[in-house]
Scaffold this motif. Structure first.
Motif, mmCIF file in Angstrom:
data_model
loop_
_atom_site.group_PDB
_atom_site.id
_atom_site.type_symbol
_atom_site.label_atom_id
_atom_site.label_comp_id
_atom_site.label_asym_id
_atom_site.label_seq_id
_atom_site.Cartn_x
_atom_site.Cartn_y
_atom_site.Cartn_z
ATOM 1 N N ARG B 154 35.648 60.893 5.658
ATOM 2 C CA ARG B 154 36.372 60.553 6.951
ATOM 3 C C ARG B 154 37.226 61.868 6.536
ATOM 4 N NH1 ARG B 154 41.532 59.360 4.579
ATOM 5 N NH2 ARG B 154 41.549 58.629 2.810
ATOM 6 N N GLU B 196 34.029 55.142 -2.698
ATOM 7 C CA GLU B 196 33.449 54.979 -1.702
ATOM 8 C C GLU B 196 34.391 54.525 -0.660
ATOM 9 O OE1 GLU B 196 29.090 54.174 -3.414
ATOM 10 O OE2 GLU B 196 30.045 52.072 -2.691
ATOM 11 N N TYR B 197 34.991 53.266 -0.684
ATOM 12 C CA TYR B 197 36.180 53.226 1.042
ATOM 13 C C TYR B 197 37.292 54.066 1.086
ATOM 14 C CZ TYR B 197 34.606 48.184 0.894
ATOM 15 O OH TYR B 197 33.498 46.605 1.238
ATOM 16 N N ALA B 198 37.170 54.674 -0.369
ATOM 17 C CA ALA B 198 38.585 55.351 0.305
ATOM 18 C C ALA B 198 37.965 56.923 0.497
ATOM 19 C CB ALA B 198 39.292 55.650 -1.415
ATOM 20 N N ARG B 200 34.494 57.127 2.792
ATOM 21 C CA ARG B 200 33.942 56.731 3.919
ATOM 22 C C ARG B 200 34.493 56.965 4.877
ATOM 23 N NH1 ARG B 200 31.131 50.846 2.795
ATOM 24 N NH2 ARG B 200 32.788 49.705 3.819
ATOM 25 N N GLY B 202 33.794 55.536 9.125
ATOM 26 C CA GLY B 202 33.226 54.771 9.898
ATOM 27 C C GLY B 202 34.638 53.006 10.023
ATOM 28 N N ASN B 203 36.018 53.275 8.805
ATOM 29 C CA ASN B 203 35.965 52.294 9.237
ATOM 30 C C ASN B 203 37.587 52.229 10.018
ATOM 31 O OD1 ASN B 203 35.809 52.103 6.401
ATOM 32 N ND2 ASN B 203 37.665 53.172 5.003
ATOM 33 N N ASN B 204 37.627 50.946 10.168
ATOM 34 C CA ASN B 204 38.654 50.993 11.516
ATOM 35 C C ASN B 204 39.973 51.495 11.272
ATOM 36 O OD1 ASN B 204 36.572 48.962 12.072
ATOM 37 N ND2 ASN B 204 38.156 47.715 11.050
ATOM 38 N N GLU B 205 40.579 52.945 11.902
ATOM 39 C CA GLU B 205 41.153 53.934 12.139
ATOM 40 C C GLU B 205 42.387 53.086 11.902
ATOM 41 O OE1 GLU B 205 40.855 57.330 11.101
ATOM 42 O OE2 GLU B 205 38.592 56.700 10.854
#
Lengths: 206, 206, 206, 206
Positions: B154, B196-198, B200, B202-205
């Motif tokens: 992101r 990875e979560y932090a 990547r 494709g997370n909901n903004e």
DNA sequence: TATGAATGAGCATTCATTCAT
DNA sequence: CATGAATGAATGCTCATTCAT
């Protein structure tokens, strides 16, 4: 009587505070190894003996420094976190309050770091385990667990995440020393965002 | 006989290696302030003079320690990161390799930390800026930027994220000292997941 | 046999001469305190052990330096004084030859001075009493006495005058170091004249 | 009581004086190289630390020694020379006063010589140029020139004569050490006569 | 013949601490 | 209340010397 006893203790408190301040400045600007009683005394325009008069030993002085800095930080940060209710908001407040305090009290924080990284007990073991020890970590772990229980946070090891957050926070002082012109606001926002992404539920699972 | 030249230099190399090892152990277990030539010599069952015979000064010995540890770490980590192709995989390898190396070379890493945090030049300025300085940070920043350009990551400030990752990695040694029974595998996995979560996309903004 | 024995002793002589030369240079340029075996060996591109191999101790080396310099000076000066017949001419030759030799062998003379002024025996007493001691003084005293007996010189204490002349001569090296552009010829002529006036008969008595 | 301020500074002054005295004695009897803080402290029945407590460094102590000795000598000699009016009488007083002072303060003069000949700055250059340097020479040169202008002295190079006189004077201490039973009065008279003959006008020219 | 290895003694200096005042 | 005086221990470092090779 009641008055006679208080006056000296007032002077004492003032002197102690002054010496602690000078110790902090010396530690921060000259480093642990150079923070001798002689240097601290010089900065305070006082004799070396004056220090050991108010603090029985150098160790005691350094411990008072630690307490002093901790107290100040806790007084600033505690209320700000407590004012928030949701876990996510509390985490944000936790990070923001810490970094704000650090950036505004760099000297104290550096002194604390010098002590934490160098001070040893007689047995050679570190006297402080650092800000990352259990006592400092526990409130954050509880904060994260409550967020998980409330369904705000995803399923992670709260301890590992807490450690990582603390680490990011603790490192800020070193970062500010190396880059005094750092945009603290931007840095804080990025950090908050980072850990929001890292903790929040609802991401597409891998 | 035929390689008569090598014999003396072999002894020298061996002694130097031994002294570097003892210096590392002393630094790690007793701390920078207690890592005097006398203590190091004692550990090596050698006279103080023997150290200054092989290393012209304490500073030179410590610099050799730094080089030694760096070399070992780079040799271990470099290939492991290079073997991966995707940014996400490279980041994962970066974290894993670092923590693996740290957990297996705790003493060396601690010694390095002691030096980095305490060694000062004659002018009183830190001699090493630490693992978090530009040189160490740069490869990681580039890794992250390439991931962003490739659309894997992101849109974050690569510098801030890099600092945070390095901080998490660097802190691992302190963690392992305090908790020698730590499940390193679990810790590593959690850390990898966290970042990875932090990072990547494709997370909901928010 | 006769050959086999000579070769090593030739090498030995050459090495000794080289080491003495390097010792002289070190003493002259760095001073007695800095003239350690290590420094001398460094200048000779040789190991410290090589020095104590050829000279059993530092003391022996220094004594050889003294002998070497003395021998050179005596070989230069002796014939020049001996070539003169009158007392006055001999005194003039004595002063001229000394100053000439000193100005042309400043390094050796300085080395000699460093040793003479600093070297001590085990009991702490000066090892050399200097160029002004009896041995160096005696020939000059005899020269002056013979001049008095021949009626060339006035009636003075030959010992005191001899000391004063030696002192003037010995100090020339220091003078030359401080003033390398000194006109040695002029200085010598002035000195000769000074002591001619100071010694010759026929002045108006006080 | 009333002058409560003076008491501490009195002890300090006394200790400093004692330490300077002990330093002088050590320098004179053991030589510069052996005049370590340990030896000086031993002579003063005091710990090494006591010296660096009163003098920040060895260098400072030695400089105080120099000042102390110079002051004493100047106070003795200055008035005696100043009391004379004629150039010849001034020269006589100059020589006499110097030798008297030297013979009565042999230890101090030797200490001064040890420092002057051996003390080096950080760059390796001599810290003191010695009693024969310009500053010490200048008054004597002026004295001689005035004698020439007044027609008392012959036409010589005042600088060369001054150097020779100083050399004769400075060497007296060494002479007295080697010959403690020397008849100083006789020696002084001979020296005065020597330089009277060497300088005065009215001799038959060569 | 020559050297590398190693050492113990000594150096100036810094330090935290004790003690009398 | 505060200090000056004094110290013993420790520091990094240099040195001349010994010894095996």
């Amino acid at each position: 009587m009641s008055d006679g006893q208080k006056r000296p203790s007032f002077i004492e408190a003032a002197r102690k505070a002054q010496l602690i301040t000078c110790a902090i400045e010396t530690l921060a600007t000259e480093g642990y190894a150079q923070a001798s009683l002689a240097h601290i005394a010089q900065r305070a325009h006082v004799s070396k003996s004056a220090i050991t008069y108010y603090f029985n030993s150098k160790e005691e002085l350094l411990k008072q420094v630690v307490i002093e800095v901790y107290k100040g930080a806790a007084a600033y940060i505690g209320p700000r976190v407590g004012a928030q209710s949701g876990a996510s908001e509390r985490l944000r407040a936790y990070i923001e309050a810490h970094i704000e305090y650090i950036s505004q009290h760099l000297t104290q924080i550096m002194a604390l770091a010098e002590i934490g990284l160098n001070m040893r007990n007689a047995d050679g073991k570190p006297a402080l385990v650092g800000l990352t020890d259990e006592a400092a970590l526990d409130p954050l772990i509880r904060l994260l667990r409550r967020g998980q229980e409330a369904g705000e946070f995803r399923d992670f090891d709260a301890r590992v995440v807490a450690i990582t957050i603390r680490r990011a926070i603790d490192g800020t002082s070193r970062l500010l020393i190396g880059h005094p012109d750092l945009d603290v606001g931007h840095y804080t926002r990025e950090l908050v965002t980072l850990f929001e992404y890292a903790t929040r539920k609802g991401n597409n699972e891998t």
